[in-house]
Motif scaffolding. Structure first.
Motif, mmCIF file in Angstrom:
data_model
loop_
_atom_site.group_PDB
_atom_site.id
_atom_site.type_symbol
_atom_site.label_atom_id
_atom_site.label_comp_id
_atom_site.label_asym_id
_atom_site.label_seq_id
_atom_site.Cartn_x
_atom_site.Cartn_y
_atom_site.Cartn_z
ATOM 1 N N VAL A 11 0.951 -1.170 0.085
ATOM 2 C CA VAL A 11 0.026 -0.040 0.108
ATOM 3 C C VAL A 11 0.945 1.179 -0.008
ATOM 4 O O VAL A 11 1.612 1.250 0.944
ATOM 5 N N LEU A 12 0.651 1.861 -1.034
ATOM 6 C CA LEU A 12 1.819 3.208 -1.264
ATOM 7 C C LEU A 12 0.988 4.519 -0.660
ATOM 8 O O LEU A 12 -0.220 4.562 -1.107
ATOM 9 N N GLY A 13 1.614 5.409 -0.348
ATOM 10 C CA GLY A 13 1.143 6.799 -0.154
ATOM 11 C C GLY A 13 1.967 7.640 0.511
ATOM 12 O O GLY A 13 3.146 7.284 0.749
ATOM 13 N N PRO A 14 1.625 8.748 1.086
ATOM 14 C CA PRO A 14 0.184 9.443 1.083
ATOM 15 C C PRO A 14 0.286 10.005 -0.378
ATOM 16 O O PRO A 14 1.157 10.338 -1.164
ATOM 17 N N PRO A 15 -0.984 10.143 -0.911
ATOM 18 C CA PRO A 15 -2.607 9.577 -0.348
ATOM 19 C C PRO A 15 -2.478 8.170 -0.430
ATOM 20 O O PRO A 15 -1.901 7.662 -1.512
ATOM 21 N N TRP A 16 -2.799 7.609 0.613
ATOM 22 C CA TRP A 16 -2.991 5.978 0.649
ATOM 23 C C TRP A 16 -3.950 5.420 -0.505
ATOM 24 O O TRP A 16 -5.050 5.901 -0.530
ATOM 25 N N GLN A 17 -3.569 4.310 -1.127
ATOM 26 C CA GLN A 17 -4.541 4.058 -2.161
ATOM 27 C C GLN A 17 -4.496 2.481 -2.163
ATOM 28 O O GLN A 17 -3.940 1.752 -1.251
ATOM 29 N N ARG A 18 -5.363 1.757 -2.892
ATOM 30 C CA ARG A 18 -5.494 0.254 -2.757
ATOM 31 C C ARG A 18 -4.072 -0.242 -3.069
ATOM 32 O O ARG A 18 -3.099 0.358 -3.696
ATOM 33 N N PRO A 19 -3.841 -1.614 -2.606
ATOM 34 C CA PRO A 19 -2.503 -2.047 -2.657
ATOM 35 C C PRO A 19 -2.064 -1.965 -4.193
ATOM 36 O O PRO A 19 -2.869 -2.282 -5.156
ATOM 37 N N GLU A 20 -0.606 -1.896 -4.416
ATOM 38 C CA GLU A 20 -0.118 -2.108 -5.828
ATOM 39 C C GLU A 20 -0.072 -3.617 -6.050
ATOM 40 O O GLU A 20 -0.481 -4.586 -5.152
#
Length: 197
Positions: A55-64
């Motif tokens: 899960v990358l961010g911010p902004p946090w998003q759905r998993p890669e």
């Protein structure tokens, strides 16, 4: 790349939708995969499976996604896992075990990149050895994520942990039959896989 080859098949995460939509010349053949979904390419001879990534961010998003490419062979019941790729060395161990996934070649970072308080930007070292062992890799191709010229405030606080040589020693202890390959950008790696001959 899209301007030069708009019919090139693209397999990617839904997170890439806004990036691809903003291209001046769009790709015409895009498949978006969630973790656990797969698609066939190359006239049905290759299957690509998306695996859970970070899960990358911010902004946090759905998993890669991570990806495993399988060679589909008519005379065999099981697909042959050829290549696994995920550029952060973050993976869901239970997913890989549950699906009993294998890959001959694992492309992953082997040197960690950390922020203060041991927040991991890019995993590697022990995590990469575990990944290679889980997938029963014959070859590991290390990514050099940290070998970039970066500028800005955060560059002063990003630390690296481990070396390619330390990883090689750990890999030899855990998975002695696996080989570490040293890629050179722009130069093909030639790999012999006995089950494909």
């Amino acid at each position: 790349l899209a301007a030069a080859a708009p019919d090139l098949p693209v397999v990617t995460t839904p997170n890439a939708r806004p990036v691809l939509a903003a291209l001046p010349t769009p790709f015409r053949d895009v498949t978006y995969l969630e973790p656990g979904q797969s698609t066939n390419c190359n006239g049905g001879g290759v299957r690509i499976l998306a695996t859970p990534g970070p899960v990358l961010g911010p902004p946090w998003q759905r998993p890669e996604n991570g990806y495993i490419m399988f060679l589909l062979q008519e005379e065999e019941e099981d697909a042959k896992g050829l290549v696994y790729y995920e550029p952060h060395c973050v993976y869901d161990r239970s997913f890989l075990e549950k699906e009993a996934l294998r890959a001959d070649v694992v492309i992953t970072p082997v040197v960690k990149q950390l922020l203060p308080a041991n927040f991991t930007l890019v995993a590697g070292q022990e995590d990469a050895v575990e990944l290679a062992s889980l997938l029963r890799a014959r070859y590991v191709v290390p990514m050099s994520n940290g070998d970039v010229d970066a500028k800005g405030l955060l560059t002063a606080v990003v630390a690296t942990e481990g070396t390619v040589e330390a990883f090689k020693d750990m890999l030899a202890d855990t998975l002695p039959e696996a080989q570490l390959l040293h890629p050179t950008p722009g130069v093909p790696l030639h790999i012999h896989l006995p089950h494909l001959t």
